[in-house]
Scaffold this motif. Structure first.
Motif, PDB file in Angstrom:
ATOM      1  N   TYR A  55       0.857  -1.187   0.000  1.00 20.25           N
ATOM      2  CA  TYR A  55       0.000   0.000   0.000  1.00 20.25           C
ATOM      3  C   TYR A  55       0.894   1.239   0.000  1.00 20.25           C
ATOM      4  N   TYR A  56       0.637   2.148  -0.916  1.00 20.34           N
ATOM      5  CA  TYR A  56       1.353   3.424  -0.944  1.00 20.34           C
ATOM      6  C   TYR A  56       0.371   4.530  -0.554  1.00 20.34           C
ATOM      7  N   ILE A  57       0.791   5.384   0.395  1.00 22.83           N
ATOM      8  CA  ILE A  57       0.023   6.577   0.765  1.00 22.83           C
ATOM      9  C   ILE A  57       0.930   7.776   0.513  1.00 22.83           C
ATOM     10  N   LEU A  58       0.562   8.595  -0.475  1.00 28.53           N
ATOM     11  CA  LEU A  58       1.449   9.668  -0.895  1.00 28.53           C
ATOM     12  C   LEU A  58       0.743  11.012  -0.881  1.00 28.53           C
ATOM     13  N   GLY A  59       1.524  12.062  -0.648  1.00 32.52           N
ATOM     14  CA  GLY A  59       0.984  13.417  -0.596  1.00 32.52           C
ATOM     15  C   GLY A  59       0.923  14.046  -1.973  1.00 32.52           C
ATOM     16  N   GLY A  60      -0.220  14.628  -2.300  1.00 29.49           N
ATOM     17  CA  GLY A  60      -0.391  15.281  -3.594  1.00 29.49           C
ATOM     18  C   GLY A  60       0.497  16.496  -3.788  1.00 29.49           C
ATOM     19  N   ASN A  61       1.021  17.071  -2.681  1.00 29.75           N
ATOM     20  CA  ASN A  61       1.935  18.213  -2.757  1.00 29.75           C
ATOM     21  C   ASN A  61       3.358  17.830  -2.388  1.00 29.75           C
ATOM     22  N   ASP A  62       3.652  16.522  -2.402  1.00 31.62           N
ATOM     23  CA  ASP A  62       4.995  16.066  -2.039  1.00 31.62           C
ATOM     24  C   ASP A  62       5.880  16.051  -3.276  1.00 31.62           C
ATOM     25  N   TRP A  63       6.813  17.016  -3.327  1.00 35.41           N
ATOM     26  CA  TRP A  63       7.792  17.044  -4.414  1.00 35.41           C
ATOM     27  C   TRP A  63       9.194  16.800  -3.874  1.00 35.41           C
ATOM     28  N   GLN A  64       9.275  16.358  -2.603  1.00 39.20           N
ATOM     29  CA  GLN A  64      10.544  15.907  -2.023  1.00 39.20           C
ATOM     30  C   GLN A  64      10.778  14.448  -2.423  1.00 39.20           C
ATOM     31  N   THR A  65       9.696  13.664  -2.341  1.00 40.04           N
ATOM     32  CA  THR A  65       9.673  12.327  -2.948  1.00 40.04           C
ATOM     33  C   THR A  65       8.441  12.323  -3.868  1.00 40.04           C
ATOM     34  N   PRO A  66       8.579  12.832  -5.080  1.00 45.33           N
ATOM     35  CA  PRO A  66       7.412  13.103  -5.930  1.00 45.33           C
ATOM     36  C   PRO A  66       6.541  11.871  -6.170  1.00 45.33           C
ATOM     37  N   TYR A  67       5.257  12.044  -5.905  1.00 47.75           N
ATOM     38  CA  TYR A  67       4.305  10.935  -6.035  1.00 47.75           C
ATOM     39  C   TYR A  67       4.230  10.405  -7.461  1.00 47.75           C
ATOM     40  N   VAL A  68       4.551  11.254  -8.446  1.00 52.00           N
ATOM     41  CA  VAL A  68       4.456  10.828  -9.849  1.00 52.00           C
ATOM     42  C   VAL A  68       5.443   9.699 -10.148  1.00 52.00           C
ATOM     43  N   ILE A  69       6.594   9.729  -9.487  1.00 55.08           N
ATOM     44  CA  ILE A  69       7.605   8.684  -9.683  1.00 55.08           C
ATOM     45  C   ILE A  69       7.149   7.389  -9.015  1.00 55.08           C
ATOM     46  N   ALA A  70       6.643   7.520  -7.775  1.00 57.70           N
ATOM     47  CA  ALA A  70       6.165   6.341  -7.046  1.00 57.70           C
ATOM     48  C   ALA A  70       4.982   5.694  -7.771  1.00 57.70           C
ATOM     49  N   LYS A  71       4.113   6.510  -8.344  1.00 60.74           N
ATOM     50  CA  LYS A  71       2.946   5.991  -9.056  1.00 60.74           C
ATOM     51  C   LYS A  71       3.375   5.155 -10.269  1.00 60.74           C
ATOM     52  N   GLU A  72       4.361   5.648 -11.001  1.00 60.61           N
ATOM     53  CA  GLU A  72       4.855   4.933 -12.183  1.00 60.61           C
ATOM     54  C   GLU A  72       5.417   3.567 -11.782  1.00 60.61           C
ATOM     55  N   TYR A  73       6.186   3.548 -10.679  1.00 57.01           N
ATOM     56  CA  TYR A  73       6.751   2.275 -10.208  1.00 57.01           C
ATOM     57  C   TYR A  73       5.646   1.366  -9.672  1.00 57.01           C
ATOM     58  N   PHE A  74       4.715   1.953  -8.937  1.00 55.12           N
ATOM     59  CA  PHE A  74       3.627   1.174  -8.340  1.00 55.12           C
ATOM     60  C   PHE A  74       2.849   0.388  -9.405  1.00 55.12           C
ATOM     61  N   ASN A  75       2.654   1.005 -10.562  1.00 54.85           N
ATOM     62  CA  ASN A  75       1.906   0.354 -11.640  1.00 54.85           C
ATOM     63  C   ASN A  75       2.582  -0.932 -12.130  1.00 54.85           C
ATOM     64  N   LYS A  76       3.906  -1.028 -11.900  1.00 54.39           N
ATOM     65  CA  LYS A  76       4.658  -2.213 -12.332  1.00 54.39           C
ATOM     66  C   LYS A  76       4.658  -3.319 -11.274  1.00 54.39           C
ATOM     67  N   ILE A  77       4.261  -2.982 -10.049  1.00 55.03           N
ATOM     68  CA  ILE A  77       4.361  -3.933  -8.939  1.00 55.03           C
ATOM     69  C   ILE A  77       3.408  -5.110  -9.119  1.00 55.03           C
ATOM     70  N   ASN A  78       3.939  -6.277  -8.863  1.00 53.38           N
ATOM     71  CA  ASN A  78       3.130  -7.484  -8.789  1.00 53.38           C
ATOM     72  C   ASN A  78       3.180  -7.964  -7.341  1.00 53.38           C
ATOM     73  N   ALA A  79       2.035  -7.946  -6.663  1.00 52.04           N
ATOM     74  CA  ALA A  79       1.969  -8.301  -5.244  1.00 52.04           C
ATOM     75  C   ALA A  79       0.636  -8.996  -4.977  1.00 52.04           C
ATOM     76  N   PRO A  80       0.516  -9.717  -3.847  1.00 52.92           N
ATOM     77  CA  PRO A  80      -0.766 -10.374  -3.532  1.00 52.92           C
ATOM     78  C   PRO A  80      -1.949  -9.401  -3.562  1.00 52.92           C
ATOM     79  N   ARG A  81      -1.723  -8.198  -3.053  1.00 54.39           N
ATOM     80  CA  ARG A  81      -2.702  -7.110  -3.118  1.00 54.39           C
ATOM     81  C   ARG A  81      -1.923  -5.807  -3.162  1.00 54.39           C
ATOM     82  N   LYS A  82      -2.499  -4.807  -3.808  1.00 53.82           N
ATOM     83  CA  LYS A  82      -1.836  -3.510  -3.802  1.00 53.82           C
ATOM     84  C   LYS A  82      -2.876  -2.413  -3.981  1.00 53.82           C
ATOM     85  N   GLU A  83      -2.573  -1.254  -3.421  1.00 53.11           N
ATOM     86  CA  GLU A  83      -3.482  -0.094  -3.541  1.00 53.11           C
ATOM     87  C   GLU A  83      -2.654   1.171  -3.420  1.00 53.11           C
TER      88      GLU A  83
END
Length: 325
Positions: free
Chosen positions: A259-287
């Protein structure tokens, strides 16, 4: 230590972990609640001091344990010459989880990793998936250099939009950033970029407000200030590891729910990068959850929305356990 909320579980302790005594802070309302181990950021920046400001409601559903990592906070104060390496931190974390499983009679522990803690947590669950019920990444780091490139371009864009000539001059004076290596020279530049990002609410502001929050903590001690300063030197090797870290160059297969919980105004660890990686994740469950109007300290910026998200995750996991029982 003041237990103002009269919590049934409210413990500060130093536990022998991997040959040194390490600091744990437990807080909760029920002894049979799931146990969440919170991995702080930095490296070297414990968030146990901020717990009282965001996690009161969390304790209705979890027993939350904060852990000052080797080279950080109260653990560093207790062990001033014991500096971390990634191998030591992974072993520390493994032994801490064994201790918590035994103490609370649990088969598995929930891991929440914030910022640098998301690097430690993501690394750990690849090695020891059987120890973890599920993983929550907050301010999830995927690639440090990519974080800095995207965050730099964002603050530059806002500075130009605002016609802020003074800030633009400061940004240009930093020179090429971040370059092709996140080394100690880059880290110095990073601190200057963070100040400008803080001005535009894109990164954590280290100001009087956040200092006051720490000073008001029921577990605050004056030694915590010196530990914060000393933590920079203590974590030099970990900074090098962080600078070279890249999840996107590794296999995105996980054996635990993610599970990823990210801030829409977080540009220190930009959510756009995490979102791109998250889409590639294969896990039992993910959100993937994006919290609006929240920055890098997502749980402090939007405590109610963050709690609502934790509650939803917990309910999903409880429902899954119930449906399989």
């Amino acid at each position: 230590m003041k237990n103002n909320l009269k919590r049934p579980i409210y413990i500060e302790e130093y536990v022998p972990i991997n040959d040194i005594h390490q600091y744990l802070f437990h807080s909760g309302t029920k002894h049979d609640s799931p146990v969440m181990l919170y991995l702080h950021g930095g490296p070297g920046s414990p968030e146990s001091l901020f717990a009282y400001a965001f996690q009161e409601k969390w304790e209705d559903i979890f027993t939350v344990v904060h852990y000052d990592q080797r080279g950080s906070g109260k653990t560093l104060t207790k062990n001033p010459d014991k500096y971390p390496t990634i191998d030591l931190l992974i072993k520390d974390l493994y032994e801490t989880i064994q201790y918590l499983k035994k103490k609370y009679n649990k088969e598995k522990i929930i891991l929440l990793g914030h910022s640098w803690g998301s690097v430690l947590g993501s690394t750990f669950i690849k090695q020891y998936p059987e120890e973890v019920a599920y993983y929550i990444g907050v301010g999830q780091v995927v690639n440090m250099l990519e974080n800095e490139r995207v965050g730099y371009e964002k603050v530059k864009e806002l500075i130009i939009q605002a016609n802020d000539k003074k800030s633009l001059k400061k940004l240009e004076a930093i020179g090429d950033y971040p370059g092709d290596k996140f080394d100690r020279n880059c880290l110095k530049k990073c601190m200057q970029v963070r100040k400008l990002q803080g001005k535009y609410n894109l990164a954590v502001k280290v100001d009087l407000s956040i200092c006051k929050t720490a000073f008001k903590s029921p577990i605050f001690k004056l030694s915590d200030i010196s530990a914060m300063i000393k933590g920079v030197k203590a974590n030099e090797e970990i900074q090098d590891y962080l600078g070279a870290f890249g999840l996107n160059s590794e296999c995105a297969e996980y054996k635990v729910p993610i599970y990823y919980i990210l801030g829409g105004n977080d540009w220190q660890t930009p959510y756009v990068i995490a979102k791109e990686y998250f889409n590639k994740i294969n896990a039992p469950r993910k959100e993937f959850y994006l919290i609006p109007n929240a920055g890098h300290m997502t749980m402090l910026d939007q405590p109610q929305l963050f709690f609502d998200t934790l509650l939803e995750i917990n309910n999903k996991e409880k429902l899954r356990i119930f449906s399989h029982s």
